[in-house]
Write an enzyme that holds these catalytic residues in place. Sequence first.
Site, PDB file in Angstrom:
ATOM      1  N   MET A   1       0.848  -1.191   0.000  1.00  0.00           N
ATOM      2  CA  MET A   1       0.000   0.000   0.000  1.00  0.00           C
ATOM      3  C   MET A   1       0.888   1.247   0.000  1.00  0.00           C
ATOM      4  O   MET A   1       0.438   2.342   0.341  1.00  0.00           O
ATOM      5  CB  MET A   1      -0.937  -0.020   1.207  1.00  0.00           C
ATOM      6  CG  MET A   1      -1.883  -1.225   1.173  1.00  0.00           C
ATOM      7  SD  MET A   1      -3.421  -0.983   2.051  1.00  0.00           S
ATOM      8  CE  MET A   1      -2.833  -0.716   3.712  1.00  0.00           C
TER       9      MET A   1
ATOM     10  N   TYR B   1       4.178   3.910   0.839  1.00  0.00           N
ATOM     11  CA  TYR B   1       4.895   4.494   1.978  1.00  0.00           C
ATOM     12  C   TYR B   1       5.916   3.465   2.459  1.00  0.00           C
ATOM     13  O   TYR B   1       5.940   3.051   3.619  1.00  0.00           O
ATOM     14  CB  TYR B   1       3.943   4.935   3.096  1.00  0.00           C
ATOM     15  CG  TYR B   1       4.469   6.155   3.805  1.00  0.00           C
ATOM     16  CD1 TYR B   1       4.508   7.390   3.154  1.00  0.00           C
ATOM     17  CD2 TYR B   1       4.979   6.086   5.097  1.00  0.00           C
ATOM     18  CE1 TYR B   1       5.036   8.513   3.777  1.00  0.00           C
ATOM     19  CE2 TYR B   1       5.501   7.206   5.730  1.00  0.00           C
ATOM     20  CZ  TYR B   1       5.515   8.409   5.070  1.00  0.00           C
ATOM     21  OH  TYR B   1       6.033   9.515   5.676  1.00  0.00           O
ATOM     22  N   LEU B   2       6.772   3.075   1.518  1.00  0.00           N
ATOM     23  CA  LEU B   2       7.662   1.932   1.714  1.00  0.00           C
ATOM     24  C   LEU B   2       8.684   2.165   2.821  1.00  0.00           C
ATOM     25  O   LEU B   2       9.215   3.262   2.967  1.00  0.00           O
ATOM     26  CB  LEU B   2       8.387   1.638   0.394  1.00  0.00           C
ATOM     27  CG  LEU B   2       7.481   1.408  -0.821  1.00  0.00           C
ATOM     28  CD1 LEU B   2       8.312   1.144  -2.069  1.00  0.00           C
ATOM     29  CD2 LEU B   2       6.491   0.283  -0.577  1.00  0.00           C
TER      30      LEU B   2
ATOM     31  N   GLY C   1      10.972  -2.887   5.713  1.00  0.00           N
ATOM     32  CA  GLY C   1      10.256  -4.164   5.625  1.00  0.00           C
ATOM     33  C   GLY C   1       9.893  -4.455   4.167  1.00  0.00           C
ATOM     34  O   GLY C   1      10.148  -5.545   3.652  1.00  0.00           O
ATOM     35  N   HIS C   2       9.300  -3.438   3.501  1.00  0.00           N
ATOM     36  CA  HIS C   2       8.970  -3.620   2.078  1.00  0.00           C
ATOM     37  C   HIS C   2      10.245  -3.843   1.254  1.00  0.00           C
ATOM     38  O   HIS C   2      10.269  -4.658   0.334  1.00  0.00           O
ATOM     39  CB  HIS C   2       8.278  -2.366   1.529  1.00  0.00           C
ATOM     40  CG  HIS C   2       6.978  -2.025   2.169  1.00  0.00           C
ATOM     41  ND1 HIS C   2       6.793  -0.896   2.936  1.00  0.00           N
ATOM     42  CD2 HIS C   2       5.787  -2.674   2.158  1.00  0.00           C
ATOM     43  CE1 HIS C   2       5.549  -0.849   3.362  1.00  0.00           C
ATOM     44  NE2 HIS C   2       4.920  -1.910   2.911  1.00  0.00           N
TER      45      HIS C   2
ATOM     46  N   GLU D   1       5.979 -11.278   7.172  1.00  0.00           N
ATOM     47  CA  GLU D   1       5.472 -12.098   8.278  1.00  0.00           C
ATOM     48  C   GLU D   1       4.894 -11.235   9.403  1.00  0.00           C
ATOM     49  O   GLU D   1       4.271 -11.753  10.318  1.00  0.00           O
ATOM     50  CB  GLU D   1       6.596 -12.999   8.809  1.00  0.00           C
ATOM     51  CG  GLU D   1       6.906 -14.133   7.846  1.00  0.00           C
ATOM     52  CD  GLU D   1       8.110 -14.962   8.256  1.00  0.00           C
ATOM     53  OE1 GLU D   1       8.763 -14.640   9.266  1.00  0.00           O
ATOM     54  OE2 GLU D   1       8.404 -15.940   7.538  1.00  0.00           O
TER      55      GLU D   1
ATOM     56  N   ASP E   1       2.440  -9.279   9.103  1.00  0.00           N
ATOM     57  CA  ASP E   1       1.002  -9.494   8.937  1.00  0.00           C
ATOM     58  C   ASP E   1       0.762 -10.997   8.866  1.00  0.00           C
ATOM     59  O   ASP E   1       0.431 -11.550   7.814  1.00  0.00           O
ATOM     60  CB  ASP E   1       0.516  -8.790   7.671  1.00  0.00           C
ATOM     61  CG  ASP E   1       0.671  -7.284   7.776  1.00  0.00           C
ATOM     62  OD1 ASP E   1      -0.037  -6.678   8.596  1.00  0.00           O
ATOM     63  OD2 ASP E   1       1.525  -6.721   7.074  1.00  0.00           O
TER      64      ASP E   1
END
Length: 282
Positions: A30, A32-33, A36-37, A148, A150
């Site tokens: 979604m 706003y990296l 983690g992304h 992970e 989520d």
Amino acid sequence: MKICKTIKETKETVAKWRSEGLSVGLVPTMGYLHEGHLSLIQNAVKNNDRVAVSIFVNPMQFGPDEDFDSYPRDLDRDAALCEKNGVDLIFAPEISEMYPEGFCSYVDMTGLTGGLCGKSRPIHFRGVQTVVNKLFNIFTPDRAYFGEKDAQQLAVIKRMVLDLNMNVSIVGCPIIREADGLAKSSRNSYLSPEERAAAPIINKGMSLGKKMIEDGERNAEKIIKAISDVILSVGITKIDYVSIVDSLTLEPVETIEKDVLCACAVYMGSSARLIDNFSVTV
Ligand code: PAF
């Protein structure tokens, strides 16, 4: 790097890759990296010939009182990060492109989504499954990457892919944390300085729970209480849930006998609802 706004252009680009025999990795986001992304993207770049990142704040997965309007967005910054990390294509559609007038088809599930985050976010996973299904149809990726952090989302998507015979490998990537243990999240940007200073208490509580299990404690209620006591000790937190569930069914367990997921969601002050988790192999 290409930025596509339409499904047609995206499908054409992917079809060209396919005609050249190239493999495709998809990182659904979604935007706003954060790191983690980026770890998902780096993993995808390593294992696929071409990598696409979707950036779409999906209204369907937000409840009426949730943070869809305030969810942070910055496509220019995200595009620069993607370019730097070797992404070939960003798909950043408008809402009307994904959900044109008359849209009325959904993907839903009768298990896995009733507890944990699904309890306080009853329509969330239907929205996630529907958008992820659309993205899989648009990209037909060989592999798709999810964090992970989520954990319930990852379990739901794996189950959906299995149940509906989808031709994609789901790759889960470990939680990336700040130096003080707070799990990286786009929603950390909501925290006031006071809340940000208190937020590592979530990981402190969870780490204690993990240690209790590793040291042999098997009573879930005792562990949940110990974690909750730590999280509540800073005074500005409110617990949505701390749960210990079976790793596969996501059903709560009383006694830890098999692999479990311990997950929590915590409200920090008035601004943010943060999640964290750990898994234990018994
Ligand atoms: O994890 C997220 O950012 C979202 O839930 C996802 C998978 C991109 C679907 O909108």
